[in-house]
Design an enzyme around this catalytic site. Structure first.
Site, PDB file in Angstrom:
ATOM      1  N   ALA A  22       0.852  -1.196   0.000  1.00  0.00           N
ATOM      2  CA  ALA A  22       0.000   0.000   0.000  1.00  0.00           C
ATOM      3  C   ALA A  22       0.885   1.242   0.000  1.00  0.00           C
ATOM      4  CB  ALA A  22      -0.891   0.020   1.236  1.00  0.00           C
ATOM      5  N   LYS A  23       0.305   2.382  -0.218  1.00  0.00           N
ATOM      6  CA  LYS A  23       0.988   3.663  -0.033  1.00  0.00           C
ATOM      7  C   LYS A  23      -0.060   4.729   0.174  1.00  0.00           C
ATOM      8  CE  LYS A  23       5.402   4.807  -0.225  1.00  0.00           C
ATOM      9  NZ  LYS A  23       6.482   3.841   0.061  1.00  0.00           N
ATOM     10  N   GLY A  24       0.324   5.772   0.889  1.00  0.00           N
ATOM     11  CA  GLY A  24      -0.569   6.908   1.070  1.00  0.00           C
ATOM     12  C   GLY A  24       0.165   8.174   0.700  1.00  0.00           C
TER      13      GLY A  24
END
Ligand code: GLU
Length: 421
Positions: free
Chosen positions: A113-115
């Protein structure tokens, strides 16, 4: 592509195109069918949010925030949160995809994931930064959690940001949830050894990739920040001579070797490497083209491109950043006989110790710095050896081999789980 159209493609879109091309090449080598390829090329969940922020003067600004869960087949989604003005959904998607392969490659039970929040933290007061962080976390709250998706630091975020995330999530839950985020301060359940973990991993990868002793080997580091500055220190400790470094303010070189601690003190005092007394100034471009044994790109994506790759003179590139080398540059470097230790291997030390932190949180225990470091070293060395063996066996670059292993493990997990319903 003409220069006029090139400018229309955002750096984020270029990063995503690079990630998709790398996936496609790995999928060809693994003979994956079209359905699985599409599955792996597409994020499982992608959320864009508007983050309203009250400024100190009473005005309200609205910035964009993102959280992309690329894959959750091998475990909960995992990856950092970036605060940077030019971050966009494409960049965050690319970074999430690289997290999926990275976690699979080093054998930790996570998806990727990444934000991101499209904001420049340097332009905000600490209170504004806290408000942005808490409001962003509130917006993505339904999709994060210790069993779902566990954020961590990335460009522009740090231990303090992680502490605010832990607090915001815990207040909403009604009880403390340290395992919702990693890279926390140790007082809140952060792991010993997490702070310098990415950089220690870079050192391990560099020493593994070097043939012979590190003594006197010259090093240039692009990006003297959270990853690059400690990496320079660790490589100097190992006997290397750090001759050049750069950051957003400029680049400096001293062929007799920089005193890394003295330079860090200068950066602490003045805000950047620019103007450092015991070195000569040079341009950002020239730093990447120094005649050194090792170049560590430790800033953002797209630093080494088709435009400058042919001028790179380093013998070894160890990617502290995610995506610093474009696929076109990769080809040019390979033709020139330059070895590249790819991001998903070279900078995996951060997420490895994030995993160790999460395990400690779930078990409500804490390990010694030595224990954490030994586990980090073992996982980095095993992963490096697996990549080197695959590269030798199949005649692939280290990046191609790393992707074949990472993508292959995720594809295998998909096959075993099957398709519901
Ligand atoms: N942001 C780091 C990375 O790109 C660390 C991610 C994590 O610890 O979850 O690998």
């Amino acid at each position: 592509m003409t220069p006029a159209t090139a400018t229309l493609v955002s750096p984020g879109r270029q990063a995503l195109d690079s990630a998709l091309l790398q996936l496609d090449q790995a999928a060809d080598r693994l003979h994956l069918d079209d359905g699985l390829r599409t599955m792996l090329a597409t994020p499982r969940r992608s959320l864009t949010v508007s983050v309203p922020v009250r400024r100190e003067d009473g005005r309200m600004d609205v910035v964009q925030g993102f959280r992309v869960q690329h894959n959750t087949t091998r475990g909960p989604a995992k990856g950092g949160i970036r605060f940077h003005p030019s971050t966009d959904i494409h960049e965050v998607t690319a970074l999430a995809m690289w997290m999926t392969w990275k976690c699979a490659l080093v054998g930790i039970p996570y998806g990727g994931a990444k934000g991101g929040v499209s904001v420049d933290p340097a332009t905000l007061t600490t209170r504004e930064l806290e408000r942005v962080t808490r409001r962003y976390v509130n917006e993505i709250l339904p999709i994060i959690g210790p069993d779902k998706d566990i954020p961590a630091p990335d460009v522009g975020t740090d231990e303090q940001t992680m502490a605010w995330i832990m607090d915001t999530y815990s207040v909403n839950a009604g009880y403390p949830v340290p395992g919702v985020v990693t890279g926390k301060p140790t007082t809140l359940g952060g792991s010993l050894g997490r702070a310098g973990a990415t950089s220690r991993g870079v050192r391990i990868a560099t020493l593994k990739a070097m043939s012979g002793s590190p003594e006197g080997r010259t090093v240039a580091v692009q990006g003297f920040g959270k990853v690059g500055a400690p990496a320079a220190r660790y490589l100097a400790d190992a006997g290397c001579r750090v001759v050049g470094v750069s950051d957003a303010t400029g680049a400096v070189v001293n062929h007799s070797g920089l005193d890394v601690d003295d330079l860090r003190a200068w950066v602490e005092e003045t805000g950047g490497v620019y103007g450092y007394r015991h070195a000569d100034a040079l341009s950002h471009e020239d730093l990447l083209e120094l005649d050194v044994d090792v170049l560590v790109p430790a800033a953002l994506e797209g630093a080494i491109t088709a435009e400058n790759a042919s001028r790179v003179r380093a013998r070894l590139i160890v990617e502290g950043a995610n995506g610093p080398t474009t696929p076109e540059a990769d080809r040019i470097l390979a033709d020139a006989g330059i070895t590249v230790v790819p991001d998903i291997l070279a900078n995996a030390g951060g997420v490895i110790v994030s995993y160790l932190e999460w395990v400690q949180n779930l078990q409500a225990c804490s390990w010694s710095a030595k224990e954490v470091d030994t586990r980090l070293r073992d996982l980095m060395e095993e992963s490096f050896d697996a990549v080197a063996a695959m590269s030798a066996e199949r005649g692939l670059s280290l990046r191609q081999a790393a992707h074949v292993i990472g993508v292959g493990r995720v594809a295998e997990a998909h096959r075993m789980r099957g398709l519901y319903p």
